[in-house]
Design a protein around this motif. Sequence first.
Motif, PDB file in Angstrom:
ATOM      1  N   ASN A 139      13.871   0.885   0.423  1.00  0.00           N
ATOM      2  CA  ASN A 139      15.192   2.309   0.235  1.00  0.00           C
ATOM      3  C   ASN A 139      16.110   1.378   1.219  1.00  0.00           C
ATOM      4  N   SER A 140      16.185   0.831   2.253  1.00  0.00           N
ATOM      5  CA  SER A 140      16.758  -0.321   3.158  1.00  0.00           C
ATOM      6  C   SER A 140      17.966  -1.392   2.453  1.00  0.00           C
ATOM      7  N   GLY A 141      17.646  -1.485   1.148  1.00  0.00           N
ATOM      8  CA  GLY A 141      18.206  -2.099   0.168  1.00  0.00           C
ATOM      9  C   GLY A 141      18.118  -3.770   0.756  1.00  0.00           C
ATOM     10  N   GLU A 142      17.146  -4.432   1.652  1.00  0.00           N
ATOM     11  CA  GLU A 142      16.410  -4.967   1.650  1.00  0.00           C
ATOM     12  C   GLU A 142      15.502  -5.631   0.326  1.00  0.00           C
ATOM     13  N   VAL A 143      14.847  -6.796  -0.094  1.00  0.00           N
ATOM     14  CA  VAL A 143      14.061  -7.442  -0.861  1.00  0.00           C
ATOM     15  C   VAL A 143      12.882  -7.408  -0.393  1.00  0.00           C
ATOM     16  N   SER A 144      11.513  -6.294  -0.588  1.00  0.00           N
ATOM     17  CA  SER A 144       9.936  -6.350  -0.088  1.00  0.00           C
ATOM     18  C   SER A 144       8.719  -7.135  -1.040  1.00  0.00           C
ATOM     19  N   GLU A 145       8.350  -7.279  -1.163  1.00  0.00           N
ATOM     20  CA  GLU A 145       6.836  -8.167  -1.279  1.00  0.00           C
ATOM     21  C   GLU A 145       5.697  -6.372  -1.816  1.00  0.00           C
ATOM     22  N   PRO A 146       5.845  -6.951  -3.039  1.00  0.00           N
ATOM     23  CA  PRO A 146       4.681  -6.209  -3.133  1.00  0.00           C
ATOM     24  C   PRO A 146       3.366  -5.480  -2.186  1.00  0.00           C
ATOM     25  N   VAL A 147       3.028  -4.063  -2.503  1.00  0.00           N
ATOM     26  CA  VAL A 147       1.938  -3.740  -0.907  1.00  0.00           C
ATOM     27  C   VAL A 147       1.711  -2.969  -2.205  1.00  0.00           C
ATOM     28  N   THR A 148       0.021  -2.700  -1.920  1.00  0.00           N
ATOM     29  CA  THR A 148      -0.819  -1.714  -2.531  1.00  0.00           C
ATOM     30  C   THR A 148      -1.789  -1.311  -1.545  1.00  0.00           C
ATOM     31  N   ILE A 149      -1.982  -0.212  -1.477  1.00  0.00           N
ATOM     32  CA  ILE A 149      -2.259   0.672  -0.504  1.00  0.00           C
ATOM     33  C   ILE A 149      -3.601   1.574  -1.229  1.00  0.00           C
ATOM     34  N   LYS A 150      -4.782   1.487  -1.081  1.00  0.00           N
ATOM     35  CA  LYS A 150      -5.861   1.587  -1.783  1.00  0.00           C
ATOM     36  C   LYS A 150      -6.370   2.593  -0.878  1.00  0.00           C
ATOM     37  N   MET A 151      -6.950   4.136  -0.836  1.00  0.00           N
ATOM     38  CA  MET A 151      -6.942   5.299  -0.682  1.00  0.00           C
ATOM     39  C   MET A 151      -8.280   5.821  -1.225  1.00  0.00           C
ATOM     40  N   ALA A 152      -9.802   6.282  -0.618  1.00  0.00           N
ATOM     41  CA  ALA A 152     -10.457   7.066  -1.228  1.00  0.00           C
ATOM     42  C   ALA A 152     -11.200   7.606  -0.014  1.00  0.00           C
ATOM     43  N   GLY A 153     -12.040   8.889  -0.626  1.00  0.00           N
ATOM     44  CA  GLY A 153     -12.530   9.273   0.832  1.00  0.00           C
ATOM     45  C   GLY A 153     -12.591  11.037   0.154  1.00  0.00           C
ATOM     46  N   GLY A 154     -12.235  11.936   1.446  1.00  0.00           N
ATOM     47  CA  GLY A 154     -12.642  13.334   1.283  1.00  0.00           C
ATOM     48  C   GLY A 154     -11.726  14.085   0.583  1.00  0.00           C
ATOM     49  N   THR A 155     -12.009  14.336  -0.451  1.00  0.00           N
ATOM     50  CA  THR A 155     -12.065  15.099  -1.501  1.00  0.00           C
ATOM     51  C   THR A 155     -10.532  15.875  -0.639  1.00  0.00           C
ATOM     52  N   ALA A 156     -10.723  16.772   0.122  1.00  0.00           N
ATOM     53  CA  ALA A 156      -9.894  18.374   0.340  1.00  0.00           C
ATOM     54  C   ALA A 156      -8.013  16.835   0.341  1.00  0.00           C
ATOM     55  N   ASN A 214       2.523  -2.326   6.942  1.00  0.00           N
ATOM     56  CA  ASN A 214       2.886  -1.557   5.860  1.00  0.00           C
ATOM     57  C   ASN A 214       1.439  -0.305   5.558  1.00  0.00           C
ATOM     58  N   VAL A 215       1.262  -0.610   5.931  1.00  0.00           N
ATOM     59  CA  VAL A 215       0.023   0.706   6.245  1.00  0.00           C
ATOM     60  C   VAL A 215       0.643   1.277   8.349  1.00  0.00           C
ATOM     61  N   LYS A 216       0.973   1.088   8.779  1.00  0.00           N
ATOM     62  CA  LYS A 216       1.630   1.818   9.782  1.00  0.00           C
ATOM     63  C   LYS A 216       2.529   2.505   9.371  1.00  0.00           C
ATOM     64  N   LYS A 217       3.548   1.982   8.382  1.00  0.00           N
ATOM     65  CA  LYS A 217       4.755   2.848   8.593  1.00  0.00           C
ATOM     66  C   LYS A 217       4.429   3.717   7.352  1.00  0.00           C
ATOM     67  N   PHE A 218       3.581   3.556   6.461  1.00  0.00           N
ATOM     68  CA  PHE A 218       3.015   4.726   5.706  1.00  0.00           C
ATOM     69  C   PHE A 218       1.793   6.324   6.424  1.00  0.00           C
ATOM     70  N   ILE A 219       1.690   5.666   7.241  1.00  0.00           N
ATOM     71  CA  ILE A 219       0.411   6.724   7.875  1.00  0.00           C
ATOM     72  C   ILE A 219       1.782   7.545   8.836  1.00  0.00           C
TER      73      ILE A 219
END
Length: 275
Positions: A25-42, A249-254
């Motif tokens: 969204n900044s207009g810069e080219v970024s490498e693909p990132v995959t974030i895998k999440m699992a755990g508490g269903t709430a 990348n993970v820090k940015k999402f959190i």
Amino acid sequence: MNFQKIALFLVLLISISCFSGCMDNSGEVSEPVTIKMAGGTALIPIIEDISKEYMLENSNVQIEVTGGGSGFGVKETGEGHLTIGMAGRNLKSEEKELYNDITVYKIGLDGIAIITSNENNISDLTTEQVQKIYSGEITNWKSVGGSDSTINVYTREEDSGTRDTFWKEGLLQSNISKKALMVASNGEMKSKVSSDANGIGYVSIGYVDESINTVQFNGVEPTQENVKEGIYTIYRPLNLLTKGEPDENVKKFIEYVLSEKGQEIVKNDGFLPVN
């Protein structure tokens, strides 16, 4: 000939873009990132909704969200199989000892509601009554002011954060009968109890809707507002987990989850934001 050159140029352009990454969204080219999440269903509805917004703003990011229960989220994070774990409770002392490099991020609070089918006329239960129902000492709704019908008790698996909170704060660590019917998620609990006129169970307040009846606990309605006011006592934190310190990348999402926009989604999904 010109057409062939144009076609070849387009193929090369697409190939270059695929190897170069995606535009963020900044207009810069970024490498693909995959974030895998699992755990508490709430946490699933919260994280799914936040992830949709985040991926719209960051086209190079792919976020995969599954359940499995809070215990699963802790274990898989501690063993390095997940990018981010989800837990609807605090870490247990043995988990802290075993996975001493897990970092915890509280993203919200959530109450646990005792539920029945809409066909059930029970509106309020005391701590003692709930304890006796779940231990198997009370087996008929007539004993607590309901119809002359056998009570069908539903519970969650032992790794569930929802169960852990209900057991500690609702049952005050009293027994859960081995005859209780086991379900695998908040969604399944809601589905099973809503279709069972004699059933009783418990779910995250964020999952409550018109398909089920919520029961007052010691005269208090199970609402997030009453959790906030400190008068409804069955509640827990909603946590995200990483193994050690997260990468950028993970820090940015959190940070996005904890931002004003992320916390607004937490609130809109029926949970209490941390702020």
